[in-house]
Design a protein around this motif. Sequence first.
Motif, PDB file in Angstrom:
ATOM      1  N   GLU A 174       0.824  -1.225   0.000  1.00 18.65           N
ATOM      2  CA  GLU A 174       0.000   0.000   0.000  1.00 18.65           C
ATOM      3  C   GLU A 174       0.854   1.271   0.000  1.00 18.65           C
ATOM      4  O   GLU A 174       0.360   2.358  -0.316  1.00 18.65           O
ATOM      5  N   HIS A 175       2.126   1.154   0.381  1.00 16.30           N
ATOM      6  CA  HIS A 175       3.001   2.337   0.469  1.00 16.30           C
ATOM      7  C   HIS A 175       3.998   2.436  -0.685  1.00 16.30           C
ATOM      8  O   HIS A 175       4.925   3.233  -0.627  1.00 16.30           O
ATOM      9  N   ARG A 227      -3.630  -2.072  18.007  1.00 16.12           N
ATOM     10  CA  ARG A 227      -3.241  -0.751  17.487  1.00 16.12           C
ATOM     11  C   ARG A 227      -3.221   0.286  18.619  1.00 16.12           C
ATOM     12  O   ARG A 227      -2.339   1.141  18.671  1.00 16.12           O
ATOM     13  N   HIS A 275       4.910  -3.464  14.017  1.00 12.80           N
ATOM     14  CA  HIS A 275       3.800  -3.323  13.069  1.00 12.80           C
ATOM     15  C   HIS A 275       2.572  -4.004  13.657  1.00 12.80           C
ATOM     16  O   HIS A 275       2.685  -5.061  14.288  1.00 12.80           O
ATOM     17  N   ASP A 292      -3.996  -2.859  10.427  1.00 14.19           N
ATOM     18  CA  ASP A 292      -4.884  -1.710  10.658  1.00 14.19           C
ATOM     19  C   ASP A 292      -6.371  -2.032  10.498  1.00 14.19           C
ATOM     20  O   ASP A 292      -7.214  -1.169  10.723  1.00 14.19           O
TER      21      ASP A 292
HETATM   22 MG    MG Z   1       0.131   0.477   8.489  1.00  8.36          MG
END
Ligand code: MG
Length: 151
Positions: free
Chosen positions: A53-54, A87, A117, A120
């Motif tokens: 995604e990055h 999270r 990590h 999410d």
């Molecule tokens: Mg993330």
Amino acid sequence: DSKERTYIMLKPDAVNRRLIGEILSRFEKRGYNVVGLKVLTPSRELAEAHYAEHKERPFFKGLVDFLTSGPVVAIVIEGDNAVATARTMIGVTKPQASAPGTIRGDLSIDVGRNIIHGSDSVESARREIGLWFRPVEIVDFKPVDHAWVYE
Ligand code: MG
Ligand code: DAT
């Protein structure tokens, strides 16, 4: 749903700083179960897939270089609301904006060395667990203290 699973990864900074026990113990003491656990140095392909995604972000190459630089601990944590609660326990992306009491807020300073990590969303967790673990590497178990953690 006391079977919700999330993907947690201790990054190479956490392993090199010998923080594995410190971090794992926080999840265990809270009442979460470790149902998958291994140490590995990820391939570039795996690190890039994990952070897909990055891939257009300016920090992507550095992030992948960092993740592939040394061992990581890949972990599957299971328990009620595991994704969101993990999270919260981790803190926010920037350690200096993370509250004391959170993992990043207590143990890290720099965004590029934020030690851990956590998935999410439940969807991301499913994808990431599938990327890092084979089904046989994850156990199905219910600790004997279940009734002392959940009403
Ligand atoms: Mg993330
Ligand atoms: P998180 O790890 O909190 O889910 P993210 O998914 O936005 O954060 O980013 C993934 C990782 O990329 C993050 O843990 C550290 C790195 N990163 C994010 N933003 C960065 C930035 N502005 N500069 C350097 N590294 C960054």
